[in-house]
Design a protein around this motif. Structure first.
Motif, PDB file in Angstrom:
ATOM      1  N   LYS A  70       0.814  -1.219   0.000  1.00  0.00           N
ATOM      2  CA  LYS A  70       0.000   0.000   0.000  1.00  0.00           C
ATOM      3  C   LYS A  70       0.847   1.269   0.000  1.00  0.00           C
ATOM      4  O   LYS A  70       0.364   2.349  -0.335  1.00  0.00           O
ATOM      5  N   LEU A  71       2.097   1.154   0.394  1.00  0.00           N
ATOM      6  CA  LEU A  71       2.928   2.345   0.563  1.00  0.00           C
ATOM      7  C   LEU A  71       3.234   3.027  -0.770  1.00  0.00           C
ATOM      8  O   LEU A  71       3.356   4.254  -0.830  1.00  0.00           O
ATOM      9  N   LYS A  72       3.336   2.262  -1.846  1.00  0.00           N
ATOM     10  CA  LYS A  72       3.523   2.868  -3.163  1.00  0.00           C
ATOM     11  C   LYS A  72       2.303   3.707  -3.542  1.00  0.00           C
ATOM     12  O   LYS A  72       2.426   4.777  -4.148  1.00  0.00           O
ATOM     13  N   GLU A  73       1.126   3.213  -3.170  1.00  0.00           N
ATOM     14  CA  GLU A  73      -0.105   3.962  -3.426  1.00  0.00           C
ATOM     15  C   GLU A  73      -0.117   5.255  -2.623  1.00  0.00           C
ATOM     16  O   GLU A  73      -0.562   6.298  -3.116  1.00  0.00           O
ATOM     17  N   GLU A  77      -0.448   9.025  -4.051  1.00  0.00           N
ATOM     18  CA  GLU A  77      -1.562   9.860  -3.609  1.00  0.00           C
ATOM     19  C   GLU A  77      -1.070  11.174  -3.010  1.00  0.00           C
ATOM     20  O   GLU A  77      -1.617  12.246  -3.302  1.00  0.00           O
ATOM     21  N   ALA A  78      -0.050  11.103  -2.162  1.00  0.00           N
ATOM     22  CA  ALA A  78       0.482  12.319  -1.543  1.00  0.00           C
ATOM     23  C   ALA A  78       0.985  13.290  -2.608  1.00  0.00           C
ATOM     24  O   ALA A  78       0.775  14.503  -2.520  1.00  0.00           O
ATOM     25  N   MET A  97       8.555   5.072   1.735  1.00  0.00           N
ATOM     26  CA  MET A  97       7.975   6.284   1.157  1.00  0.00           C
ATOM     27  C   MET A  97       9.001   7.387   0.927  1.00  0.00           C
ATOM     28  O   MET A  97       8.903   8.145  -0.038  1.00  0.00           O
ATOM     29  N   LEU A  98       9.985   7.490   1.807  1.00  0.00           N
ATOM     30  CA  LEU A  98      10.982   8.555   1.696  1.00  0.00           C
ATOM     31  C   LEU A  98      12.272   8.076   1.060  1.00  0.00           C
ATOM     32  O   LEU A  98      13.069   8.877   0.576  1.00  0.00           O
TER      33      LEU A  98
END
Length: 340
Positions: A70-73, A77-78, A97-98
């Motif tokens: 889900k982190l790629k999503e 989204e961000a 994410m970072l």
């Protein structure tokens, strides 16, 4: 003169970031909160800080539910929402994410949006190369008490000849903690008995927790160390109950095993306080316009020593009075549910 003073007050309220008029009418900062295992005290502390400071924010809250896919999503989204700031909770979320400091890809990671991270066990060598400056568009906080301090706390409770530890071999945080303990043990003259959990189907085995605790008991350890680890945190009741059944005193590196389960003792930075400090850094970025790379990564000033007295009484191993005088006494353990 009174009219002039009143006019000055009105003008100050209009232009000063913390002024009442500005707080009521300013466009809210949009903050994307990416969580790993649901809403908890660090997230609550982060949210409460802005309310207490009167800083208008709109929080977009997403929980991965421990699903790395889900982190790629979340990254996409961000970026699409063009938020003002990203908050990441935990090592996995932050690194995915970072990006790790030695492997940042603008296509897959958040680089053009400022970000703050919290509850990252080993940020140096992970998301940052130095605590003094990330040299990137991110900053954050520390939540673990230095390992040397943790060991000193354990030894202030009871002298150590042998320290036990059960760890998740699939979790880098646990592996690093085991290595650190073994290094300190060699330098300080105590033995570390670190046992990995069994792995079944690519996941650590819940069923192996009790068996490993029994092995730790057979090794005649003086204390069982509970490292920072999501799997062990989720299964903290099984782990701490097994230790209690064998009358093994336990020390936890994070607060949940002591506050909401049956670990006996811990030296921690409270999650809520960590969240507040992280929000302060976010304020520096959003309101004061300080570049994240110019904001050092550090920990809360106050260390909390937690002692779970029902467990102390059951084991019959009472802390020295000097330690009691410094401690927060936990008299009852009960699960808490926080909501955003």
């Amino acid at each position: 003169m009174r009219r002039l003073a009143t006019l000055c007050l009105i003008l100050c309220a209009l232009v000063w970031p913390g002024g009442a008029f500005a707080a009521e009418t300013a466009k809210p900062f949009r903050i994307y909160m990416a969580l790993w295992r649901g809403w908890e005290d660090a997230a609550q502390g982060f949210k409460d800080y802005f309310a207490n400071q009167g800083i208008p924010v709109e929080m977009i809250i997403r929980d991965a539910g421990q699903d790395k896919a889900k982190l790629k999503e979340f990254v996409a989204e961000a970026k699409a929402l063009k938020v003002d700031l990203v908050f990441t909770w935990g090592t996995t979320v932050s690194e995915e994410m970072l990006g790790r400091s030695d492997n940042v890809d603008p296509a897959n990671h958040i680089t053009d949006i400022p970000a703050v991270f919290a509850v990252v066990s080993q940020p140096v060598g992970g998301v940052v190369s130095s605590l003094a400056s990330s040299e990137r568009n991110i900053t954050g906080t520390l939540y673990l008490v230095p390992m040397e301090t943790q060991v000193n706390l354990i030894q202030s409770y009871r002298p150590l000849k042998r320290l036990g530890m059960i760890f998740n071999p699939l979790e880098r945080n646990s592996q690093v903690a085991a290595e650190q303990l073994e290094g300190i043990g060699k330098a300080s003259g105590f033995e570390v008995v670190a046992l990995p959990l069994e792995v079944e189907g690519g996941k650590p085995s819940v069923a192996s927790i009790a068996a490993k605790v029994a092995e730790i008991k057979a090794a005649r350890v003086d204390f069982l160390y509970i490292p920072p680890d999501t799997f062990l945190n989720i299964n903290r009741d099984i782990l701490t109950q097994a230790a209690l059944d064998h009358a093994i005193p336990t020390f936890a590196a994070a607060e949940n095993p002591v506050v909401t389960s049956k670990a006996m003792f811990g030296g921690v930075y409270r999650y809520y306080t960590v969240g507040q400090l992280t929000a302060y850094k976010a304020e520096q970025i959003l309101v004061r316009k300080i570049a994240p790379k110019d904001i050092p990564i550090d920990a809360p000033k106050r260390l909390s020593v937690l002692i779970n007295m029902p467990v102390v009484r059951q084991i019959g191993l009472y802390p020295p009075m000097k330690l009691m005088g410094l401690a927060e006494i936990i008299e009852r353990t009960e699960a808490k549910e926080n909501k955003p």
